[in-house]
Design an enzyme around this catalytic site. Structure first.
Site, PDB file in Angstrom:
ATOM      1  N   LYS A  63      -2.119 -13.010  -9.322  1.00 23.90           N
ATOM      2  CA  LYS A  63      -3.047 -13.858  -8.577  1.00 23.90           C
ATOM      3  C   LYS A  63      -4.467 -13.329  -8.777  1.00 23.90           C
ATOM      4  CE  LYS A  63      -4.260 -12.505  -4.079  1.00 23.90           C
ATOM      5  NZ  LYS A  63      -5.381 -13.056  -3.338  1.00 23.90           N
ATOM      6  N   LYS A 121       0.846  -1.197   0.000  1.00 24.96           N
ATOM      7  CA  LYS A 121       0.000   0.000   0.000  1.00 24.96           C
ATOM      8  C   LYS A 121       0.883   1.249   0.000  1.00 24.96           C
ATOM      9  CE  LYS A 121      -4.253   1.716   1.029  1.00 24.96           C
ATOM     10  NZ  LYS A 121      -5.053   1.997  -0.111  1.00 24.96           N
ATOM     11  N   LYS A 129     -10.048  -9.815  -6.144  1.00 20.82           N
ATOM     12  CA  LYS A 129     -11.144  -8.911  -6.505  1.00 20.82           C
ATOM     13  C   LYS A 129     -10.643  -7.497  -6.782  1.00 20.82           C
ATOM     14  CE  LYS A 129     -12.680  -8.645  -1.732  1.00 20.82           C
ATOM     15  NZ  LYS A 129     -11.894  -9.810  -1.353  1.00 20.82           N
TER      16      LYS A 129
HETATM   17  P1  ADP Z   1      -8.974 -11.125  -2.663  1.00 20.52           P
HETATM   18  O1  ADP Z   1      -7.495 -11.141  -3.003  1.00 20.52           O
HETATM   19  O2  ADP Z   1      -9.822 -11.400  -3.849  1.00 20.52           O
HETATM   20  O3  ADP Z   1      -9.361  -9.858  -1.934  1.00 20.52           O
HETATM   21  P2  ADP Z   1      -9.148 -12.296  -0.041  1.00 20.52           P
HETATM   22  O4  ADP Z   1      -7.921 -11.575   0.412  1.00 20.52           O
HETATM   23  O5  ADP Z   1     -10.469 -11.845   0.489  1.00 20.52           O
HETATM   24  O6  ADP Z   1      -9.194 -12.314  -1.643  1.00 20.52           O
HETATM   25  O7  ADP Z   1      -8.924 -13.829   0.274  1.00 20.52           O
HETATM   26  C1  ADP Z   1      -9.844 -14.709   0.917  1.00 20.52           C
HETATM   27  C2  ADP Z   1      -9.216 -16.078   1.025  1.00 20.52           C
HETATM   28  O8  ADP Z   1      -9.003 -16.617  -0.285  1.00 20.52           O
HETATM   29  C3  ADP Z   1      -7.815 -16.061   1.683  1.00 20.52           C
HETATM   30  O9  ADP Z   1      -7.641 -17.264   2.408  1.00 20.52           O
HETATM   31  C4  ADP Z   1      -6.891 -16.018   0.505  1.00 20.52           C
HETATM   32  O10 ADP Z   1      -5.612 -16.521   0.815  1.00 20.52           O
HETATM   33  C5  ADP Z   1      -7.617 -16.871  -0.508  1.00 20.52           C
HETATM   34  N1  ADP Z   1      -7.314 -16.442  -1.882  1.00 20.52           N
HETATM   35  C6  ADP Z   1      -7.530 -15.211  -2.416  1.00 20.52           C
HETATM   36  N2  ADP Z   1      -7.158 -15.163  -3.702  1.00 20.52           N
HETATM   37  C7  ADP Z   1      -6.674 -16.397  -3.993  1.00 20.52           C
HETATM   38  C8  ADP Z   1      -6.128 -16.972  -5.177  1.00 20.52           C
HETATM   39  N3  ADP Z   1      -6.008 -16.286  -6.297  1.00 20.52           N
HETATM   40  N4  ADP Z   1      -5.728 -18.259  -5.125  1.00 20.52           N
HETATM   41  C9  ADP Z   1      -5.863 -18.974  -3.987  1.00 20.52           C
HETATM   42  N5  ADP Z   1      -6.372 -18.492  -2.848  1.00 20.52           N
HETATM   43  C10 ADP Z   1      -6.772 -17.216  -2.834  1.00 20.52           C
END
Ligand code: ADP
Ligand code: TRP
Length: 337
Positions: free
Chosen positions: A202, A118, A205
């Site tokens: 990766k 950030k 969202k």
């Molecule tokens: P985002 O990156 O979409 O905001 P979050 O941080 O809310 O996702 O992640 C929620 C859960 O999903 C966490 O346990 C995170 O490690 C897992 N996660 C998020 N993106 C991925 C991905 N691309 N592949 C595998 N696991 C993921």
């Protein structure tokens, strides 16, 4: 030390209102599998207070929390088998976080990825709220209250669990007590970091490179159709690369028809199939995989009383475990109430 070698805990931040397939395969699916393993005791929660780092609108936050709760319940979370709750309904999380902040250095907190990223993006500490800076401490409290053995999450959460272990070790060492067992990250090598539809980063969202689960079919179709494939393949008759190609990574995860996947891969490698057919088949496989969950979600959305009851029951059970740990901690540090 009351190590719970069979206890599993994880949380999810409702920073958006619906999960994507990266969340599902990286986190939710392994969590549900552990819940269904009768030798395990599982605690899963919606980390609503964590969402405050980015969501400062009451209506949006409420919508996000409900969205993620419905997603989990529709994807197979069973409140009879696991304790499912909202973080804010168990005040011990915030109470322990205040205590734990004293067993980690400012320097170590400055090295956390979320903060560092950030800082790079927004240039300047003035634009970073303290909630984001403190986020890993609240997460450590979320975990340590339950003395779990394992934390099923995606790869991006590894550093947070390492910090949690450091805090636990510092605390234990300071008081010469073995209050907190050190939690293990349970992160899959295969699905811990699923690539996004841009084929580069990766799936996340915040990067707009996701494939949803519960969005309108037209949205999901568009997400799949716009997916990056083999950049060196200009036309359908060119031989294409299958390894590392996101569309085939998704096929391997989603498509229950193995013969179809094998056939598509060999035709792709031979330059005998177009991207559109490969994507259409992925869309159909997505429909097959999530159809039941989508139906369950519609039904649940019409029974919010049941959802409220489930969360109240979860908060009650979680609160008992969490308060017992908090009482031990208060005693160890010399605060009694
Ligand atoms: P985002 O990156 O979409 O905001 P979050 O941080 O809310 O996702 O992640 C929620 C859960 O999903 C966490 O346990 C995170 O490690 C897992 N996660 C998020 N993106 C991925 C991905 N691309 N592949 C595998 N696991 C993921
Ligand atoms: N940081 C996690 C995420 O972004 C959510 C989370 C909060 C969590 N507290 C936790 C995960 C405790 C595992 C354990 O998804």
């Amino acid at each position: 030390m009351t190590t719970k070698t069979n206890r599993i805990l994880s949380g999810i931040t409702p920073s958006g209102n619906s999960l994507h397939i990266g969340n599902y395969f990286g986190a939710v699916k392994p969590q549900i599998e552990l819940q269904n393993d009768s030798s395990k005791e599982t605690f899963y929660f919606v980390a609503d207070l964590h969402a405050l780092t980015t969501v400062h609108d009451q209506k949006t936050l409420e919508k996000n929390i409900l969205g993620v709760v419905l997603d989990y319940l529709s994807l197979g979370l069973d409140p009879e088998k696991c304790v499912f709750f909202r973080q804010s309904q168990v005040p011990a999380h915030t109470q322990l976080a205040i205590v734990l902040a004293n067993y980690i250095s400012f320097g170590q907190m400055q090295r956390m990825h979320a903060f560092k990223d950030k800082l790079q993006k927004d240039i300047g500490v003035e634009s970073i709220n303290m909630g984001l800076f403190n986020y890993p401490i609240l997460m450590a409290a979320d975990i340590l209250l339950y003395k779990p053995f394992g934390i099923p999450v995606g790869e991006d959460q590894r550093q947070h669990i390492e910090l949690t272990r450091d805090i636990a070790e510092n605390f234990n060492r300071t008081y010469q007590q073995e209050e907190f067992p050190l939690p293990e990250p349970l992160i899959s090598k295969q699905v811990g970091k699923i690539v996004g539809t841009d084929g580069q980063r990766k799936m996340s969202k915040s990067l707009g490179n996701t494939i949803g689960i519960f969005e309108d079919e037209a949205v999901i179709r568009k997400q799949i159709m716009s997916c990056f494939t083999d950049p060196n393949r200009k036309k359908a008759t060119d031989p294409g690369k299958v390894d590392g190609n996101p569309i085939f990574i998704y096929h391997d995860l989603i498509n229950d028809n193995q013969d179809e996947v094998t056939d598509l891969k060999s035709r792709y490698q031979a330059g005998q199939v177009g991207d559109v057919e490969v994507k259409e088949k992925l869309f159909l496989a997505h429909q097959r995989m999530f159809e039941a969950a989508r139906k369950r979600r519609l039904a649940l959305a019409n029974d919010l009383e049941l959802v409220t009851k489930i969360l109240a029951m979860g908060a009650d059970k979680a609160g008992q475990v969490a308060n017992a740990t908090l009482t031990e901690v208060y005693k160890i540090i010399g605060v009694k109430n």
